[in-house]
Design an enzyme around this catalytic site. Structure first.
Site, mmCIF file in Angstrom:
data_model
loop_
_atom_site.group_PDB
_atom_site.id
_atom_site.type_symbol
_atom_site.label_atom_id
_atom_site.label_comp_id
_atom_site.label_asym_id
_atom_site.label_seq_id
_atom_site.Cartn_x
_atom_site.Cartn_y
_atom_site.Cartn_z
ATOM 1 N N GLU A 1 0.830 -1.205 0.000
ATOM 2 C CA GLU A 1 0.000 0.000 0.000
ATOM 3 C C GLU A 1 0.865 1.256 0.000
ATOM 4 O OE1 GLU A 1 -3.714 -1.620 2.675
ATOM 5 O OE2 GLU A 1 -1.856 -1.098 3.655
ATOM 6 N N ASP B 1 -11.960 -7.421 0.718
ATOM 7 C CA ASP B 1 -12.641 -8.714 0.872
ATOM 8 C C ASP B 1 -13.913 -8.476 1.674
ATOM 9 O OD1 ASP B 1 -10.162 -8.632 3.026
ATOM 10 O OD2 ASP B 1 -12.053 -9.285 3.904
HETATM 11 N N1 ADE Z 1 -8.157 -6.126 6.546
HETATM 12 C C1 ADE Z 1 -8.582 -6.448 5.310
HETATM 13 N N2 ADE Z 1 -9.461 -7.464 5.347
HETATM 14 C C2 ADE Z 1 -9.615 -7.782 6.650
HETATM 15 C C3 ADE Z 1 -10.364 -8.761 7.347
HETATM 16 N N3 ADE Z 1 -11.149 -9.600 6.682
HETATM 17 N N4 ADE Z 1 -10.263 -8.806 8.698
HETATM 18 C C4 ADE Z 1 -9.458 -7.953 9.359
HETATM 19 N N5 ADE Z 1 -8.719 -7.025 8.755
HETATM 20 C C5 ADE Z 1 -8.778 -6.935 7.416
#
Ligand code: ADE
Length: 243
Positions: A13, A210
């Site tokens: 990032e 996600d």
């Molecule tokens: N950062 C990006 N995706 C995440 C997730 N599923 N749980 C915790 N932090 C995250």
């Protein structure tokens, strides 16, 4: 001198920002690398929060104590939790809550002991600029699918949420406590609390990598590698130009 800290969770990032940094100077401190320089006309320090609340709190404290930054902006990724918060969307935080903080029955669940509050608010003025920068940045990316820009509460905790059931349970428990969250990540609430302690403006933007579901462990690394850096780059660029 006004100096802005740009915090990223992961090297992927940060990479795009580092490539654009002018007069870069690397300073190693507290086991971390801090990059001082100029970006889009602003004095900045780029740093990696690392992963998890403690690591992020250490980085934020070092930025304030050692680098005397005037404000902290976090750019990173998060898992979507709220309804309609999809991969590729962007969430600008209004506030943060720690979903894994529970000192009950001594204190209500989620309340940070001795602060008398569960949520830490982002700075309104800086957040308004970040929201506008995200809107303009998203537009300029000309993505194939329409990405939505959300604005609201983000939950942080020391856990990568990677199951639909787990995510639903977490969301429901937070709702019972009166916290309707849009996304989940692992650092923001810690940085927000440190900034609260020092009276420093804080703002945060997270791109959804996600859905914090059974697919999260596959979606997350792919997204981080392919897209996260571009989002961070354009949003930061528009923000710094508006400061
Ligand atoms: N950062 C990006 N995706 C995440 C997730 N599923 N749980 C915790 N932090 C995250």
């Amino acid at each position: 001198m006004i100096r802005t800290a740009i915090l990223s969770a992961l090297a992927e990032e940060q990479q795009g920002l580092l490539e654009l940094l002018q007069q870069p100077e690397k300073i190693s401190h507290a086991g971390r690398d801090f990059w001082q320089g100029r970006l889009h006309g602003q004095a900045v320090v780029l740093a990696l929060s690392r992963i998890g609340k403690v690591a992020a709190a250490t980085t934020a404290t070092a930025l304030i104590e050692r680098f005397e930054v005037s404000r902290i902006v976090f750019t990173g990724v998060a898992g979507g939790m709220g309804e309609g918060v999809q991969v590729g969307d962007v969430v600008v935080a209004t506030e943060f809550v720690q979903h894994d903080l529970d000192a009950s029955p001594l204190f209500p669940q989620y309340e940070v002991p001795l602060y008398g509050q569960s949520r830490f608010a982002c700075d309104a003025a800086l957040t308004a600029l970040l929201l506008e920068a995200s809107r303009v940045g998203l537009k300029s990316l000309a993505l194939p699918a329409a990405s939505l820009l959300h604005h609201g509460l983000i939950a942080s905790g020391d856990r990568f949420v990677s199951g639909a059931q787990e995510s639903q349970a977490l969301r429901s428990a937070l709702q019972v406590g009166g916290h309707e969250v849009l996304a989940v990540e692992m650092e923001g609430a810690a940085v927000a609390q440190v900034c609260f302690d020092y009276g420093l403006p804080f703002a945060a933007v997270r791109t959804i990598s996600d859905r914090a579901d059974d697919q999260a462990h596959v979606d997350f690394p792919l997204f981080v590698k392919e897209v996260a850096s571009r989002y961070a780059q354009v949003i930061t660029q528009h923000l710094l130009k508006s400061l």
